[in-house]
Write a protein that holds these residues in place. Structure first.
Motif: not given
Length: 227
Positions: A127-131, A137-147, A183-188, A193-198
């Motif tokens: 699979k490609g990287r964006t999958r 990026k996930l950690r950065r998004v969480i930190e930004d949202m917390r701030q 990406r293909d093993t989650i539905e929630r 949302q996905w575009s911000t963490i891949t």
């Protein structure tokens, strides 16, 4: 060149499939497609340079097939491709337009048809990287949202839906090994949302990334099967 022995091997494999699967019946359109694909593969050969004996392309071919529903396209390109690749000791790469078709091939079609045809090959889903999630990026998004949450009225300013819990749960599951980052093993999670963490290859930090050792793509075991 499509030799008589290759033709016979393809016919023999189809006969084996029919013998193992009584409900199987090769369709006229499928047989035509098998023949055209086999000719295309056979015409693309690799020879040796007279000077240094290094490999050189002696023929590249393309075949375009418009096959309707029910023709049996998967078998029509997999069977001749697999047999000719095995004869030449080459890898066969099948690229599809969707991940769903890739998974259908690896989870259903190949395990069904190859053993029935008497073809023993190993195969793997790539699979490609964006999958895959980008942990950095996930950690950065969480930190930004917390701030942002520290300031009234700004909690959802940079978030697609403002639900920090979605991201925190993903990170928790990833860290604990309950989720492999695919990406293909989650539905929630939706596409926004996905575009911000891949990330794609242009945004990937590769070995410079602080999370490289636990990178989902680097450590993805793939879906391997066959013999």
């Amino acid at each position: 060149m499509l030799t008589d022995d290759i033709k016979q091997e393809i016919r023999g494999s189809l006969a084996k499939i029919a013998g193992v699967m009584p409900a199987f019946k090769a369709r006229p359109g499928q047989r035509v497609m098998i023949a055209e694909v086999a000719r295309a593969f056979a015409a693309s050969q690799q020879g040796k340079s007279d000077k240094d004996k290094s490999p050189v392309n002696t023929g590249s071919t393309f075949v375009c097939v418009n096959g309707g529903t029910g023709i049996g396209k998967s078998l029509a390109y997999v069977l001749p491709g697999a047999l000719i690749a095995r004869r030449r000791e080459k890898k066969l790469v099948i690229s599809s337009s969707t991940v769903a078709l890739q998974e259908q091939l690896v989870r259903k079609d190949l395990p069904l048809f190859l053993p029935a045809a008497g073809v023993h090959m190993k195969y793997e889903l790539a699979k490609g990287r964006t999958r895959f999630v980008c942990e950095h990026k996930l950690r950065r998004v969480i930190e930004d949202m917390r701030q942002l949450g520290m300031f009234p009225g700004n909690a959802t300013e940079d978030a697609p839906d403002g639900h920090i819990g979605v991201y925190e749960t993903l990170l928790k599951d990833f860290e604990s090994g309950q989720w492999d980052g695919d990406r293909d093993t989650i539905e929630r999670i939706d596409d926004a949302q996905w575009s911000t963490i891949t990330t794609d290859r242009h945004g990937c930090l590769s070995r410079r990334c602080p999370n490289y050792k636990t990178c989902a793509q680097v450590n993805y075991p793939g879906l391997k099967a066959g013999a």
